[in-house]
Design a protein around this motif. Sequence first.
Motif, PDB file in Angstrom:
ATOM      1  N   ASP A  49       0.828  -1.210   0.000  1.00 20.95           N
ATOM      2  CA  ASP A  49       0.000   0.000   0.000  1.00 20.95           C
ATOM      3  C   ASP A  49       0.864   1.263   0.000  1.00 20.95           C
ATOM      4  O   ASP A  49       0.621   2.202  -0.763  1.00 20.95           O
ATOM      5  N   ILE A  50       1.873   1.279   0.861  1.00 22.53           N
ATOM      6  CA  ILE A  50       2.746   2.452   0.946  1.00 22.53           C
ATOM      7  C   ILE A  50       3.546   2.618  -0.335  1.00 22.53           C
ATOM      8  O   ILE A  50       3.682   3.727  -0.878  1.00 22.53           O
ATOM      9  N   ALA A  51       4.079   1.510  -0.854  1.00 19.73           N
ATOM     10  CA  ALA A  51       4.904   1.569  -2.068  1.00 19.73           C
ATOM     11  C   ALA A  51       4.094   2.078  -3.252  1.00 19.73           C
ATOM     12  O   ALA A  51       4.580   2.903  -4.042  1.00 19.73           O
ATOM     13  N   ARG A  52       2.878   1.598  -3.405  1.00 24.04           N
ATOM     14  CA  ARG A  52       2.039   2.049  -4.527  1.00 24.04           C
ATOM     15  C   ARG A  52       1.702   3.539  -4.404  1.00 24.04           C
ATOM     16  O   ARG A  52       1.710   4.274  -5.408  1.00 24.04           O
ATOM     17  N   THR A  53       1.434   3.979  -3.182  1.00 24.54           N
ATOM     18  CA  THR A  53       1.108   5.394  -2.977  1.00 24.54           C
ATOM     19  C   THR A  53       2.293   6.291  -3.288  1.00 24.54           C
ATOM     20  O   THR A  53       2.176   7.278  -4.027  1.00 24.54           O
ATOM     21  N   GLY A 184      16.419  10.780   5.548  1.00 22.19           N
ATOM     22  CA  GLY A 184      16.235  11.156   4.153  1.00 22.19           C
ATOM     23  C   GLY A 184      16.541  10.041   3.187  1.00 22.19           C
ATOM     24  O   GLY A 184      15.790   9.808   2.225  1.00 22.19           O
ATOM     25  N   VAL A 185      17.619   9.314   3.409  1.00 25.92           N
ATOM     26  CA  VAL A 185      17.977   8.257   2.457  1.00 25.92           C
ATOM     27  C   VAL A 185      16.932   7.149   2.470  1.00 25.92           C
ATOM     28  O   VAL A 185      16.595   6.581   1.424  1.00 25.92           O
ATOM     29  N   GLY A 186      16.387   6.849   3.645  1.00 22.88           N
ATOM     30  CA  GLY A 186      15.348   5.824   3.708  1.00 22.88           C
ATOM     31  C   GLY A 186      14.095   6.230   2.966  1.00 22.88           C
ATOM     32  O   GLY A 186      13.516   5.443   2.213  1.00 22.88           O
ATOM     33  N   LEU A 187      13.670   7.473   3.158  1.00 21.28           N
ATOM     34  CA  LEU A 187      12.463   7.956   2.497  1.00 21.28           C
ATOM     35  C   LEU A 187      12.644   8.023   0.982  1.00 21.28           C
ATOM     36  O   LEU A 187      11.722   7.700   0.220  1.00 21.28           O
ATOM     37  N   THR A 188      13.829   8.432   0.523  1.00 21.49           N
ATOM     38  CA  THR A 188      14.037   8.518  -0.928  1.00 21.49           C
ATOM     39  C   THR A 188      14.029   7.142  -1.575  1.00 21.49           C
ATOM     40  O   THR A 188      13.571   6.994  -2.711  1.00 21.49           O
ATOM     41  N   ARG A 189      14.517   6.129  -0.869  1.00 20.02           N
ATOM     42  CA  ARG A 189      14.528   4.779  -1.461  1.00 20.02           C
ATOM     43  C   ARG A 189      13.107   4.259  -1.683  1.00 20.02           C
ATOM     44  O   ARG A 189      12.832   3.586  -2.672  1.00 20.02           O
ATOM     45  N   VAL A 190      12.220   4.570  -0.743  1.00 17.35           N
ATOM     46  CA  VAL A 190      10.822   4.164  -0.914  1.00 17.35           C
ATOM     47  C   VAL A 190      10.154   5.017  -1.984  1.00 17.35           C
ATOM     48  O   VAL A 190       9.427   4.508  -2.842  1.00 17.35           O
ATOM     49  N   LEU A 192      11.438   6.450  -4.580  1.00 19.70           N
ATOM     50  CA  LEU A 192      11.918   6.082  -5.913  1.00 19.70           C
ATOM     51  C   LEU A 192      11.482   4.686  -6.336  1.00 19.70           C
ATOM     52  O   LEU A 192      11.791   4.244  -7.441  1.00 19.70           O
ATOM     53  N   GLY A 193      10.807   3.984  -5.448  1.00 19.37           N
ATOM     54  CA  GLY A 193      10.234   2.695  -5.811  1.00 19.37           C
ATOM     55  C   GLY A 193      11.210   1.555  -5.919  1.00 19.37           C
ATOM     56  O   GLY A 193      10.918   0.547  -6.580  1.00 19.37           O
ATOM     57  N   VAL A 194      12.364   1.668  -5.284  1.00 16.15           N
ATOM     58  CA  VAL A 194      13.362   0.597  -5.368  1.00 16.15           C
ATOM     59  C   VAL A 194      13.431  -0.236  -4.091  1.00 16.15           C
ATOM     60  O   VAL A 194      14.209  -1.196  -4.017  1.00 16.15           O
ATOM     61  N   HIS A 195      12.639   0.127  -3.087  1.00 12.14           N
ATOM     62  CA  HIS A 195      12.599  -0.632  -1.838  1.00 12.14           C
ATOM     63  C   HIS A 195      11.196  -0.614  -1.252  1.00 12.14           C
ATOM     64  O   HIS A 195      10.449   0.361  -1.414  1.00 12.14           O
ATOM     65  N   TRP A 196      10.855  -1.686  -0.578  1.00 11.01           N
ATOM     66  CA  TRP A 196       9.661  -1.723   0.255  1.00 11.01           C
ATOM     67  C   TRP A 196       9.961  -0.994   1.561  1.00 11.01           C
ATOM     68  O   TRP A 196      11.123  -0.962   1.999  1.00 11.01           O
ATOM     69  N   PRO A 197       8.960  -0.417   2.215  1.00 10.89           N
ATOM     70  CA  PRO A 197       9.215   0.279   3.479  1.00 10.89           C
ATOM     71  C   PRO A 197       9.911  -0.581   4.527  1.00 10.89           C
ATOM     72  O   PRO A 197      10.791  -0.097   5.258  1.00 10.89           O
TER      73      PRO A 197
END
Length: 223
Positions: A49-53, A184-190, A192-197
């Motif tokens: 859900d988070i990744a799609r949003t 910041g790095v954690g939020l940008t990875r999600v 940009l769609g390259v990681h799940w939360p």
Amino acid sequence: MHSPPVDSPPHPPDHHTAARAAAALTVSSLLLLILVAAEWHPLMSVDGDIARTTHGWAVDEPDLTHVFRILTDWVWDPWTMRLAAALTVVWLIRRHAAWWTALWLTITVALGNVLQQALKAAVDRPRPTWPDPVDSAHYAAYPSGHAMTATIVCGLLLWLVHHYAAGRAASRTALWSAAISVTGVGLTRVWLGVHWPSDVVGGWLLGAMVVTVAVLVHRRWGP
């Protein structure tokens, strides 16, 4: 009633605090690892859900997405973090009697990377896939290497600032820089769609665990 011998003082309170933190982080990291490896449905559902949003936001906001790509690929990239650690090692070596701390920092960062790669290979979690990707990444998803490396390096450098009793301004600058970088790095990875939360949360937990264990080692065996 006997008083403790003079040559055997009790451990300072901060030692016990670090030990409890290390234990809590280890348990939390292990629990999340098990849930991810078992593909626990509630966690997978929240991740999706988070990744799609966030991916929808990334597609709709290309300018902000471009900024996030610069930050994650250059400013907060794992190699940038390792370079910061390497420069700190050089600074420590130049200080008298700081060679042990330089070696400690080098080994900790290296072992953190080994742990990260071992877990990626063991869990082998696929990354999110999109019909309209805004970025790409390699290797397995769990844990996030960017989040884990940033947490380890920023955490160790922040502790070193405290260890060497830097001034108030330097300490505050280090604290805010570390907090912004790790978050910041954690939020940008999600984004940009390259990681799940949960990849990012796992990276944060594992990185914090490595830092607390390393601090305990330094306090116990350091000069």
